[in-house]
Design an enzyme around this catalytic site. Sequence first.
Site, mmCIF file in Angstrom:
data_model
loop_
_atom_site.group_PDB
_atom_site.id
_atom_site.type_symbol
_atom_site.label_atom_id
_atom_site.label_comp_id
_atom_site.label_asym_id
_atom_site.label_seq_id
_atom_site.Cartn_x
_atom_site.Cartn_y
_atom_site.Cartn_z
ATOM 1 N N TYR A 135 0.818 -1.210 0.000
ATOM 2 C CA TYR A 135 0.000 0.000 0.000
ATOM 3 C C TYR A 135 0.856 1.265 0.000
ATOM 4 O O TYR A 135 1.791 1.403 0.787
ATOM 5 C CB TYR A 135 -0.936 0.030 1.214
ATOM 6 C CG TYR A 135 -1.713 1.332 1.314
ATOM 7 C CD1 TYR A 135 -2.697 1.634 0.382
ATOM 8 C CD2 TYR A 135 -1.422 2.269 2.307
ATOM 9 C CE1 TYR A 135 -3.389 2.830 0.441
ATOM 10 C CE2 TYR A 135 -2.107 3.470 2.368
ATOM 11 C CZ TYR A 135 -3.093 3.750 1.437
ATOM 12 O OH TYR A 135 -3.762 4.945 1.496
ATOM 13 N N GLY A 184 -6.243 5.192 -0.521
ATOM 14 C CA GLY A 184 -7.607 5.271 -0.024
ATOM 15 C C GLY A 184 -8.476 4.191 -0.635
ATOM 16 O O GLY A 184 -8.135 3.003 -0.661
#
Length: 516
Positions: free
Chosen positions: A57, A64
């Site tokens: 990530y 998001g």
Amino acid sequence: MRDNGVVDVGPEPLTFDEVIRVARHGAAVRLTDDAIAAISAARQLVDELAESPVPAYGISTGFGALATRHIDPALRAQLQRSLVRSHAAGNGPEVETEVVRALMLLRLHTLATGHTGIRPTTAKTLAALISAGITPVVHEYGSLGCSGDLAPLAHVALTLMGEGVVRDESGNITAAEEALKQAGIEPVELAAKEGLALINGTDGMLGMLILAIDDLTMLVRTADVSAAMSVEGLLGTDRVFAPELQALRPQPGQALSAANMTKILDQSGIMASHRDPTACTRVQDAYSLRCAPQVAGAARDTIAHAANVATWELASAVDNPAVLSDGRVESNGNFHGAPVAYVLDFLAIVAADLASMSERRTDRFLDVARNHGLPAFLADDPGVDSGHMIAQYTQAAIVSELKRLAAPASVDSIPSSAMQEDHVSMGWSAARKLRKSVDGLTRVLAVEVLTAARALDLRAPLEPAPATGAVVRALRETVPGPGPDRFLAPEIEYAVRLVADGGVVAAAESVTGRLA
């Protein structure tokens, strides 16, 4: 901007004083060798993850609600640029320079902990911006206080890229590209993870918390001075501030406030004039006089709690994902601003209540039924002159506004990012309204000081305490004593400046020594 030396920024926590020196007094910054070593070690881990086929990530994915997309290596530089540009979406009035400098310093400190994975050159560029006095233009609206102060920090990151608008060291608005060129700073081409590392933190709300604590620590002492002046001017008693009475309720702030008021009122000729029970038939003073230490003391204890929270935050590394010492890069929720948001709201309550009590003391001076022998509205010729009638109106209007500002922002979560960010702190909003609250409290206390000083003069030939007399003299350097009505607004504004710059407390302390 004043020069206040150089603040070293390393992995260890910053102090309140260091934040104030950089934010308010223009201190430069320097990354320590330990910071560079920690940053370099973390960056090596990020580079390894960026080369891995396994999605990570913020390194090889979107952000998001778009975190499920794996981003091709050829597009990752564009990913970082796009992140910063799209998140630099602030709007509304410009945020104060001291707030932006605090935000920049606190983000730099998180980078210096070695838990973000940024490159050393990027951290050094941010340090160079601070030291050169280049302040990105950041706007009032854009942060929900979760995933950090995204929009405000993105405007800073945009400046690192040589884009956007800044204020230079002289305070002039200019293009970031030109300001960096003039300062000899090369813009940064952001690499994997860096955009996220620059914008995912609670630095704006924390910076405003530290600035507010600095202000309120002085203002709560000012409230002790103004309350003592009012007790004296209204022929109240100081017996209720005795230490043996305060010890019956061992709240630490209350004891400090009462001790301050006792020191300030020491050797007052006005107080001595009515100590004889046959000369004073009142059994008890009104709450706004008698309970001043209880309210100002509770304010002190709330400020102390807020300072504890800020201290813990200064020891934090807020980013997502975070680079851990054992080499893992893990997603987390430390960016949520709730701890800071709550105390920002608490302090707005403190400001409103201190101001409310101050306004009530001021009002007593103006009413012949309660001011014990003073002229109506402290006017020179009541009826012809209005004295301080409308000064109290000004106070009342501010107090009403402060009560509205005391409504908490932190309970008003609003979901965002396609429900990925479904609970937010609103800490930035809490901080923005607290700044207005601190300003309002400053103005309300100034009107009380101005009014109480006039009342003390009207008690002549009785002499005030040496400490309260010193405050009156400081005021009289610019504001004349009692007389026919004058243009009052400039006199109020001078009193505001005397409160804001610590002049009221300094005048009292010239007699009492350091107040608690």
